[in-house]
Write an enzyme that holds these catalytic residues in place. Sequence first.
Site, short mmCIF file in Angstrom:
data_model
loop_
_atom_site.label_atom_id
_atom_site.label_comp_id
_atom_site.label_asym_id
_atom_site.label_seq_id
_atom_site.Cartn_x
_atom_site.Cartn_y
_atom_site.Cartn_z
N ASP A 95 0.87 -1.28 0.01
CA ASP A 95 -0.12 -0.09 -0.08
C ASP A 95 0.91 1.10 -0.05
O ASP A 95 1.79 1.32 0.88
CB ASP A 95 -0.93 0.03 1.22
N HIS A 96 0.67 2.26 -0.77
CA HIS A 96 1.42 3.58 -0.84
C HIS A 96 3.01 3.27 -1.02
O HIS A 96 3.47 4.03 -0.18
CB HIS A 96 1.14 4.36 0.13
N ASP A 117 2.89 4.95 -5.33
CA ASP A 117 1.82 6.42 -5.36
C ASP A 117 2.87 7.41 -5.74
O ASP A 117 3.78 8.15 -4.88
CB ASP A 117 1.52 6.37 -3.83
N HIS A 191 -7.88 9.78 3.76
CA HIS A 191 -7.32 8.69 4.86
C HIS A 191 -7.79 9.35 6.34
O HIS A 191 -7.86 10.47 6.54
CB HIS A 191 -5.99 8.64 4.80
N GLY A 236 -9.07 5.76 1.19
CA GLY A 236 -9.62 6.65 2.01
C GLY A 236 -11.17 6.31 2.28
O GLY A 236 -11.78 7.00 2.54
N SER A 238 -12.86 4.49 4.69
CA SER A 238 -13.59 3.97 5.82
C SER A 238 -14.77 4.68 6.06
O SER A 238 -14.71 6.05 5.74
CB SER A 238 -12.51 4.12 7.10
N ILE A 279 -9.94 0.03 3.07
CA ILE A 279 -10.48 0.34 4.46
C ILE A 279 -9.18 -0.16 5.53
O ILE A 279 -8.70 -1.11 5.59
CB ILE A 279 -11.52 -0.59 4.62
O1 LIG Z 1 -6.68 4.23 1.90
C1 LIG Z 1 -6.55 3.44 2.66
C2 LIG Z 1 -5.24 2.50 2.79
O2 LIG Z 1 -4.44 2.74 1.71
C3 LIG Z 1 -7.21 3.30 4.11
O3 LIG Z 1 -8.20 4.65 4.35
P1 LIG Z 1 -9.08 4.88 5.50
O4 LIG Z 1 -8.00 5.65 6.40
O5 LIG Z 1 -10.16 5.70 5.22
O6 LIG Z 1 -9.40 3.58 6.04
O1 LIG Z 2 -2.79 4.90 3.59
C1 LIG Z 2 -2.98 4.77 4.69
C2 LIG Z 2 -3.16 3.65 5.42
O2 LIG Z 2 -4.26 3.72 6.23
C3 LIG Z 2 -1.99 3.19 6.20
O3 LIG Z 2 -1.54 3.88 7.14
P1 LIG Z 2 -0.29 3.65 7.93
O4 LIG Z 2 0.70 4.31 6.89
O5 LIG Z 2 -0.46 4.56 9.21
O6 LIG Z 2 -0.08 2.19 7.83
ZN LIG Z 3 -4.45 4.92 0.94
ZN LIG Z 4 -1.90 8.70 -2.43
#
Ligand SMILES: O=C(CO)COP(=O)(O)O
Ligand SMILES: O=C[C@H](O)COP(=O)(O)O
Ligand SMILES: [Zn+2]
Ligand SMILES: [Zn+2]
Length: 337
Positions: A95-96, A117, A191, A236, A238, A279
């Site tokens: 992720d990212h 990203d 987020h 983002g 949630s 999420i």
């Molecule tokens: O986008 C997310 C992880 O990459 C999570 O988003 P939330 O903070 O809305 O759960």
């Molecule tokens: O994109 C954000 C995700 O919720 C991951 O969050 P984190 O970088 O705090 O693990």
């Molecule tokens: Zn994200």
């Molecule tokens: Zn991004």
Amino acid sequence: MAVDYKKIGLVNTKEMFARAIKGGWAVPAFNFNNLEQLQAIIQASSNLKSPVILQVSKGARKYANPTLLRYMAEGAVEYAKELGCNHPEIVLHLDHGDSFETCKSCVDFGFSSVMIDGSALPYEENIALTKKVVDYAHQFDVTVEGELGVLAGVEDDVVAEESHYTKPEEVVDFATRTGVDSLAISIGTSHGAYKFKPEQCTRDPKTGHLVPPPLAFDVLEAVEKQLPGFPIVLHGSSSVPQEYVDIINKYGGKLPDAVGIPEEQLTKASKSAVCKINIDSDSRLAFTAGVRETFALHPEYFDPRQYCGKAREYMVDLYSHKIKDVLHSDNKLANLD
Ligand SMILES: O=C(CO)COP(=O)(O)O
Ligand SMILES: O=C[C@H](O)COP(=O)(O)O
Ligand SMILES: [Zn+2]
Ligand SMILES: [Zn+2]
């Protein structure tokens, strides 16, 4: 030499996204940082026969150790089978990802999907970096998610506004020149647990809860028109369930006016080309609610299995609800035997 993710039972996102777009549902992408989150994700997705994306962020790798997380995901495939899910579809996704090197190290380590990203970079730099990751990852049949548009929320000190939205006129050029398999777009999600300022919202007269402004579905539609049938991702996403916020606040927490994306809007998005919905914060809220409640009701407890056990129960409920009632990814495995 890259580890072959297929040998450890993982899958990439290609087929599940195609099915999700065709069927009008979305694959849940849940972040995990620890054992209880992973157990809850696998329990919910296996019981409901849902494909699932396990997301690992840079922060997760730092917190839990990259090697340990990677082997936990490998174990998750076996755990799903033990739970009676004979043909699980589990993606291990970065992720990212913020650099070519991080993405490469995940590909080499057995991830089946990575996100690069580059959304904060100038457009041409985003394209160059994303293409570099795609060229590497595709040699190993690892799928790549790119991002266009900036996800700005209250927590970034910038309120989400139209100027950050993905520009539909850029998406064809970006997708074609990079070769990405999916595209994260910005249509008003962000987020964290504070996605909107109270002054951007109205209040429900009955409950007093904040009602946020709707997502920019017009931007989503314009993107879809440019790239028909192309997999779109929402970060983002949630919804910040009030029930968990209430439990947290009741037992000593302080989360005033936390607000997320209403679930009906996520369901609406999932019927379009949006086929991956991220999420993370909701799981954090469910976990925290379980821990706070247990501590408040049982001050004599000191075994982590007692309060983490409750947290895990709440997370299983949360993930199951998202799968069944919001994203409709239940009973969507290619092989349901
Ligand atoms: O986008 C997310 C992880 O990459 C999570 O988003 P939330 O903070 O809305 O759960
Ligand atoms: O994109 C954000 C995700 O919720 C991951 O969050 P984190 O970088 O705090 O693990
Ligand atoms: Zn994200
Ligand atoms: Zn991004």
